[in-house]
Write a protein that holds these residues in place. Structure first.
Motif, short mmCIF file in Angstrom:
data_model
loop_
_atom_site.label_atom_id
_atom_site.label_comp_id
_atom_site.label_asym_id
_atom_site.label_seq_id
_atom_site.Cartn_x
_atom_site.Cartn_y
_atom_site.Cartn_z
N UNK A 365 131.91 -12.95 56.11
CA UNK A 365 131.93 -14.21 57.03
C UNK A 365 132.92 -15.17 56.68
N UNK A 366 133.39 -15.16 55.33
CA UNK A 366 134.40 -16.10 54.86
C UNK A 366 135.70 -15.85 55.62
N UNK A 367 135.95 -14.65 56.45
CA UNK A 367 137.14 -14.21 57.14
C UNK A 367 136.91 -14.79 58.50
N UNK A 368 136.04 -15.52 58.84
CA UNK A 368 135.86 -16.01 60.19
C UNK A 368 137.20 -16.70 60.66
N UNK A 369 137.66 -16.48 62.01
CA UNK A 369 138.76 -16.84 62.44
C UNK A 369 138.60 -18.44 62.56
N UNK A 370 139.81 -19.15 62.12
CA UNK A 370 139.75 -20.65 62.12
C UNK A 370 139.79 -21.07 63.60
N UNK A 371 140.13 -20.34 64.68
CA UNK A 371 139.71 -20.66 66.27
C UNK A 371 138.46 -20.73 66.46
N UNK A 372 137.54 -19.89 65.89
CA UNK A 372 136.10 -19.81 66.12
C UNK A 372 135.55 -21.20 66.43
N UNK A 373 134.93 -21.53 67.36
CA UNK A 373 134.19 -22.64 67.69
C UNK A 373 132.93 -23.11 66.88
N UNK A 374 132.45 -21.91 66.26
CA UNK A 374 131.16 -21.78 65.43
C UNK A 374 131.69 -22.42 64.17
N UNK A 375 132.91 -21.92 63.69
CA UNK A 375 133.67 -22.33 62.28
C UNK A 375 133.91 -23.70 62.40
N UNK A 376 134.68 -24.01 63.58
CA UNK A 376 135.21 -25.51 63.83
C UNK A 376 133.90 -26.52 63.58
N UNK A 377 132.86 -26.04 64.32
CA UNK A 377 131.71 -26.91 64.11
C UNK A 377 130.93 -26.96 62.79
#
Length: 418
Positions: A365-377
């Motif tokens: 999960x540390x490789x989740x894309x920076x464009x992911x809205x979940x990661x951004x939130x």
């Protein structure tokens, strides 16, 4: 220069007795007493955040202080504010308790009933020690507040609401912004941080449970350094061994970690045992993750009420995080706030599981894309909590970073209102 003395006394009669005697001491400047362990630590943290010079030279801890036992409280104060001298006031003046108090970090012990001469002598000696330590450290006085020591706990209203993912991303955001960060798996029976981050490990939090003096070397041997730079202190591979981590051990472990790392993120899971409860009690910010459905929100309400009854955490000091949020759901954050009686984080995490499925299935999960809205939130939530170190002229990440004042300041902002 007057000696500032902060009494920590829960009993009303004892407060009057101690403050009366303290006010009679020469060159003494007693400050308003605090009535429990949480208020003492919060008061010292607030003063240290303003300036180390604002800290009192002496803290007087009564044996009946609560909810954290007096010796455990002394250990925490000694670890977090090492130039503050602590005196224990107790009815048991036996050599055994005296030795235990010294081992926990006290600088003196005064027997009950109080006598002016004995109290004056102890306060004078401890104040002189405190002044000497500060003079010796000189410009290095910033060490009194530790490296940073912001502790954030993440608990689930029930299983499967996303507490572990939230804890991991908060830690990643803090580390990426330049803060030294440790992620602790205090979900001792069913912790999944190792699986989410694809790591094999040999040591765990259990290896620290029986150690009374956790040195930096011992701590370094127990943590696992992840490729992202985040330090990991993982749950045991054998869940039954989680019982070895008592609430006392948890307090010692969290105190040792907050003295070595700027940010400590603790995943407490959904079933709060003694160790998790101790971490929540010590935390600068306690998050309770829920999804916007009836079962989870009822679970959040039960957890909040239980924490309040057990004096683990007051409702107004708990922050609910809404995960898998959509605009179309009937249960919106403002309704969750009303139901639980807690503040709700300004950042809600959107319901976009498709963004997560690949990295969750791969255990990365540390490789989740920076464009992911979940990661951004989630990284925006880290900024809201003050975990992200802001870069000059910009936030540390597109999704987060609203300052560098830590979770204690975040809690003060909530108390003051918008």
């Amino acid at each position: 220069m007057p000696t500032r003395i902060l009494p920590a006394v829960g009993d009303a009669d004892a407060v009057r007795s101690i403050t009366t005697l303290l006010s009679q001491l020469p060159d003494a400047e007693p400050v308003a007493p605090v009535v429990d362990s949480t208020q003492l630590v919060d008061t010292l943290a607030r003063l240290a955040a303003e300036s180390v010079d604002e800290l009192p030279e002496v803290v007087v801890v009564h044996e009946r202080i609560g909810p954290v036992p007096a010796l455990e409280l002394i250990r925490e104060v000694a670890l977090r504010f090492p130039a503050v001298g602590v005196i224990l006031v107790t009815s048991d003046a036996s050599p055994g308790l005296f030795q235990a108090a010294m081992d926990y970090g006290a600088r003196g012990l005064v027997a009950l009933p109080l006598h002016y001469d004995e109290l004056a002598s102890r306060v004078q000696a401890v104040a002189a020690w405190s002044v000497g330590v500060r003079r010796h450290l000189g410009a290095g006085a910033d060490v009194f507040t530790g490296v940073g020591g912001t502790v954030v706990t993440v608990s689930g209203a029930k299983g499967g609401v996303g507490a572990t993912l939230t804890a991991i991303q908060l830690a990643l955001a803090a580390q990426a912004s330049g803060r030294s960060t440790v992620l602790v798996d205090m979900d001792l029976q069913t912790g999944d941080i190792a699986s989410f981050l694809d790591v094999q490990f040999r040591r765990s939090v259990v290896d620290l449970a029986a150690i009374t003096d956790i040195s930096p070397r011992v701590l370094a041997d127990a943590v696992f350094r992840h490729d992202t730079g985040v330090a990991l202190l993982l749950a045991p591979g054998e869940g039954e061994r989680g019982e070895e981590v008592t609430d006392r051990a948890a307090r010692q472990i969290v105190s040792a970690l907050r003295s070595r790392y700027e940010v400590v993120v603790v995943d407490c899971g959904a079933q709060l045992g003694g160790a998790g409860a101790a971490a929540v009690e010590m935390a600068d910010a306690a998050l309770l993750v829920t999804t916007p459905d009836v079962v989870a929100v009822r679970g959040a309400k039960r957890a909040v009420r239980m924490w309040d009854r057990l004096q683990i955490r007051k409702a107004e000091e708990t922050t609910v995080v809404v995960n898998r949020h959509t605009r179309g759901t009937e249960i919106q954050p403002h309704l969750i706030q009303k139901i639980t009686g807690t503040p709700v984080a300004g950042t809600a995490i959107p319901a976009h599981f498709k963004e997560l499925q690949g990295v969750v299935d791969a255990g990365r999960v540390h490789e989740l894309d920076n464009k992911s809205t979940v990661k951004q939130a989630l990284w925006a939530l880290a900024g809201e909590l003050g975990l992200v170190k802001a870069r000059e002229g910009a936030g540390a990440h597109k999704g987060g970073g609203r300052g560098d004042r830590g979770a204690v300041s975040f809690r003060r902002r909530r108390e003051l209102g918008p």
